[in-house]
Scaffold this active site. Structure first.
Site, PDB file in Angstrom:
ATOM      1  N   HIS A  86       0.835  -1.203   0.000  1.00  0.00           N
ATOM      2  CA  HIS A  86       0.000   0.000   0.000  1.00  0.00           C
ATOM      3  C   HIS A  86       0.872   1.256   0.000  1.00  0.00           C
ATOM      4  O   HIS A  86       0.594   2.213  -0.733  1.00  0.00           O
ATOM      5  CB  HIS A  86      -0.906   0.049   1.247  1.00  0.00           C
ATOM      6  CG  HIS A  86      -1.955  -0.992   1.312  1.00  0.00           C
ATOM      7  ND1 HIS A  86      -2.098  -1.807   2.414  1.00  0.00           N
ATOM      8  CD2 HIS A  86      -2.930  -1.355   0.443  1.00  0.00           C
ATOM      9  CE1 HIS A  86      -3.124  -2.623   2.219  1.00  0.00           C
ATOM     10  NE2 HIS A  86      -3.640  -2.376   1.024  1.00  0.00           N
ATOM     11  N   LYS A  88     -18.446  -5.551   7.633  1.00  0.00           N
ATOM     12  CA  LYS A  88     -17.220  -6.306   7.857  1.00  0.00           C
ATOM     13  C   LYS A  88     -16.760  -6.138   9.300  1.00  0.00           C
ATOM     14  O   LYS A  88     -17.150  -5.197   9.979  1.00  0.00           O
ATOM     15  CB  LYS A  88     -16.125  -5.844   6.891  1.00  0.00           C
ATOM     16  CG  LYS A  88     -16.395  -6.241   5.462  1.00  0.00           C
ATOM     17  CD  LYS A  88     -15.195  -6.009   4.608  1.00  0.00           C
ATOM     18  CE  LYS A  88     -15.435  -6.545   3.209  1.00  0.00           C
ATOM     19  NZ  LYS A  88     -14.243  -6.409   2.377  1.00  0.00           N
ATOM     20  N   ARG A 107      -2.183  -6.116  -8.039  1.00  0.00           N
ATOM     21  CA  ARG A 107      -1.062  -6.994  -7.699  1.00  0.00           C
ATOM     22  C   ARG A 107      -0.819  -8.018  -8.779  1.00  0.00           C
ATOM     23  O   ARG A 107       0.311  -8.315  -9.126  1.00  0.00           O
ATOM     24  CB  ARG A 107      -1.350  -7.724  -6.378  1.00  0.00           C
ATOM     25  CG  ARG A 107      -1.354  -6.822  -5.182  1.00  0.00           C
ATOM     26  CD  ARG A 107      -1.810  -7.591  -3.988  1.00  0.00           C
ATOM     27  NE  ARG A 107      -3.198  -8.029  -4.235  1.00  0.00           N
ATOM     28  CZ  ARG A 107      -4.084  -8.268  -3.301  1.00  0.00           C
ATOM     29  NH1 ARG A 107      -3.752  -8.172  -2.050  1.00  0.00           N
ATOM     30  NH2 ARG A 107      -5.302  -8.633  -3.602  1.00  0.00           N
ATOM     31  N   SER A 161      -3.323  -7.545   2.979  1.00  0.00           N
ATOM     32  CA  SER A 161      -3.568  -7.372   4.415  1.00  0.00           C
ATOM     33  C   SER A 161      -3.994  -8.696   5.051  1.00  0.00           C
ATOM     34  O   SER A 161      -3.596  -9.013   6.165  1.00  0.00           O
ATOM     35  CB  SER A 161      -4.645  -6.310   4.649  1.00  0.00           C
ATOM     36  OG  SER A 161      -4.205  -5.063   4.213  1.00  0.00           O
TER      37      SER A 161
END
Length: 160
Positions: A17, A41, A90, A128
């Site tokens: 990040h 979440k 990514r 993460s």
């Protein structure tokens, strides 16, 4: 002024990040790192903890602001008078989701651009979620997150 928003959960922020933030800060006059508060979440870190860690690790990047939001990203982008959303990619597996995301953003406002930035190859595996999993079992995450995040993860998992 060219203002971009880099949204995400950042639970927690990783060196991947940070790579995107630093590179985005070279392209735009200002980058707002916008931490998403999603009531559906259950993140490991609160929004306050996440924004605090991000502020600490981006303090030396003078054209970066850290904020939080909930609701539609497009509403937040409008509220900040931004014209661009930064998204990190990514691997090819990210592309389908990110294409759908960018297409919806374009549908909601054709004037807001989505800029995809490929992550540095050395961070292409990093997320993460994987950091949290390794940290949960006491694995070495030193090169994956900034020191403040490493300490915070160790504290969180020591309490469990």
């Amino acid at each position: 002024m060219r203002l971009a928003v880099y949204p995400g959960s950042f639970d927690p922020i990783t060196v991947g990040h940070l790579d995107i933030i630093r590179r985005g800060a070279r392209v735009f006059d200002k980058v707002v790192v916008a931490v998403l508060h999603n009531s559906k979440k259950h993140p490991l870190f609160s929004v306050k903890e996440r924004t605090s860690m991000i502020r600490e690790v981006t303090a030396e990047i003078h054209n970066v602001d850290v904020d939080s939001f909930e609701g539609l990203l497009i509403d937040y982008v409008h509220g900040r008078n931004a014209s661009t959303v930064i998204r990190g990619l990514r691997a090819i597996t990210d592309f389908e989701y990110e294409l759908q995301f960018a297409s919806m953003m374009k549908k909601l406002d054709p004037d807001v651009e989505t800029l995809f930035m490929m992550t540095n190859n050395q961070y292409s595996f990093l997320s993460s979620g994987i950091v949290k999993e390794v940290a949960q079992y006491g694995g070495n995450i030193k090169d994956l997150v900034p020191p403040v995040v490493e300490r915070a993860l160790k504290e969180k998992y020591a309490d469990r």
